[in-house]
Design an enzyme around this catalytic site. Sequence first.
Site, PDB file in Angstrom:
ATOM      1  N   ASP A  73       0.818  -1.225   0.000  1.00 10.26           N
ATOM      2  CA  ASP A  73       0.000   0.000   0.000  1.00 10.26           C
ATOM      3  C   ASP A  73       0.848   1.269   0.000  1.00 10.26           C
ATOM      4  OD1 ASP A  73       1.067  -0.057   2.507  1.00 10.26           O
ATOM      5  OD2 ASP A  73      -0.835  -0.114   3.583  1.00 10.26           O
TER       6      ASP A  73
ATOM      7  N   GLN B 271      10.373  27.677   1.788  1.00 11.21           N
ATOM      8  CA  GLN B 271       9.093  28.149   2.359  1.00 11.21           C
ATOM      9  C   GLN B 271       9.370  28.633   3.778  1.00 11.21           C
ATOM     10  OE1 GLN B 271       5.668  25.669   1.496  1.00 11.21           O
ATOM     11  NE2 GLN B 271       6.839  24.609  -0.075  1.00 11.21           N
TER      12      GLN B 271
ATOM     13  N   LYS C 290      16.667  39.379  -9.184  1.00 12.53           N
ATOM     14  CA  LYS C 290      15.662  38.424  -9.690  1.00 12.53           C
ATOM     15  C   LYS C 290      14.354  38.627  -8.948  1.00 12.53           C
ATOM     16  CE  LYS C 290      15.375  33.946  -8.368  1.00 12.53           C
ATOM     17  NZ  LYS C 290      15.825  32.562  -8.186  1.00 12.53           N
TER      18      LYS C 290
ATOM     19  N   ASP D  64      24.562  28.974  -8.039  1.00 13.75           N
ATOM     20  CA  ASP D  64      23.332  29.114  -7.259  1.00 13.75           C
ATOM     21  C   ASP D  64      23.285  28.010  -6.211  1.00 13.75           C
ATOM     22  OD1 ASP D  64      20.925  30.204  -6.507  1.00 13.75           O
ATOM     23  OD2 ASP D  64      19.905  29.862  -8.408  1.00 13.75           O
TER      24      ASP D  64
HETATM   25  C1  R5P Z   1      15.975  30.877  -5.103  1.00 16.45           C
HETATM   26  O1  R5P Z   1      16.068  31.895  -4.424  1.00 16.45           O
HETATM   27  C2  R5P Z   1      17.050  29.873  -5.178  1.00 16.45           C
HETATM   28  O2  R5P Z   1      18.270  30.399  -4.789  1.00 16.45           O
HETATM   29  C3  R5P Z   1      17.180  29.282  -6.565  1.00 16.45           C
HETATM   30  O3  R5P Z   1      17.598  30.307  -7.455  1.00 16.45           O
HETATM   31  C4  R5P Z   1      15.870  28.748  -7.056  1.00 16.45           C
HETATM   32  O4  R5P Z   1      15.254  27.954  -6.075  1.00 16.45           O
HETATM   33  C5  R5P Z   1      16.055  27.942  -8.321  1.00 16.45           C
HETATM   34  O5  R5P Z   1      14.806  27.493  -8.741  1.00 16.45           O
HETATM   35  P1  R5P Z   1      14.464  27.288 -10.268  1.00 16.45           P
HETATM   36  O6  R5P Z   1      15.479  26.351 -10.827  1.00 16.45           O
HETATM   37  O7  R5P Z   1      13.081  26.694 -10.225  1.00 16.45           O
HETATM   38  O8  R5P Z   1      14.464  28.625 -10.922  1.00 16.45           O
END
Ligand code: R5P
Length: 288
Positions: free
Chosen positions: A34, A93, A187, A215
């Site tokens: 399940d 979040q 951004k 990033d």
């Molecule tokens: C956001 O502030 C994070 O540093 C990343 O830039 C973000 O989570 C990347 O997400 P995605 O690939 O969906 O643009």
Amino acid sequence: MFIVEGTAENGIAVNISKLIGSRLVKIDYKIFSDGESYIRVPEDGEGEAVVVQSTHYPQEKHLMELVFIADALRGIGIERITAVIPYLSYLRQNDRFGKGDALSASSVLKIIKNAGIGRIVVVEPHKLDVLSYFEGDVAVVDVSEMIAAKIKGEFMPEIILSPDEGGIERARKMSEIFECKYTYLEKTRNRDSGAISIKGVGNYDFSGKKVMIVDDMISSGSTIIEAAKFASEGGANIVVAYATHLLLADNAYKKIKEAGVSEIYGTNTIPSRDCNVIDISAEIAARL
Ligand code: R5P
């Protein structure tokens, strides 16, 4: 002390156990028909144990399995549990951005603490302050300089580009290793559609340059794609990308490559078949 190999650890548990000379314990694990998980730690114990468990997709499953492993460890008499969580999900979040939003990062960290885990070791969380929701000990593993030193052997960027302001410190640290310039973009993301818009700030000249976008994570890939377009339109010669956590949802790898990014570097906090992956086990082991 022993190291427990969780259900989502991508080989990091065995690496750590070798590096620090601690015994590796494999759990008995199965999924019932399940869909429920069965976990057993086939040990007697006391003192301390370290469990390694990432919480990438399916996030809730991996998170619950971490809770079950912690419960099994307490059940056999372990008193102190450290969870190495190479990728800790839900940290984006970290606020109630809109009225009625769940503060999911706080809920997740409370669940982990309530499972009897007293210490967490996390690789480059989305934001540092979000970990204050965890009412226990926290160790943050920063791999950016080690990653830059490794990449340096095969690629030497001339400009490091952070796609947002939050990533400036990572860009700065990596640029020191590469001995090159760094800059960043502003951004904004539409919270309903997820669409991204960016604009250049600061001093930069991409023309004819090798650019590396850095990033914390790649999820849908939109951020890297928009940053890559920006660099290419500015005349960049080669664009590569690095992200610590390669979530790569929604066919992101293919879309990023189609956007002209020639190589994607990342780490093994999450399994990834296609990218150029660098092992971060030694940096984690140093924090145990
Ligand atoms: C956001 O502030 C994070 O540093 C990343 O830039 C973000 O989570 C990347 O997400 P995605 O690939 O969906 O643009």
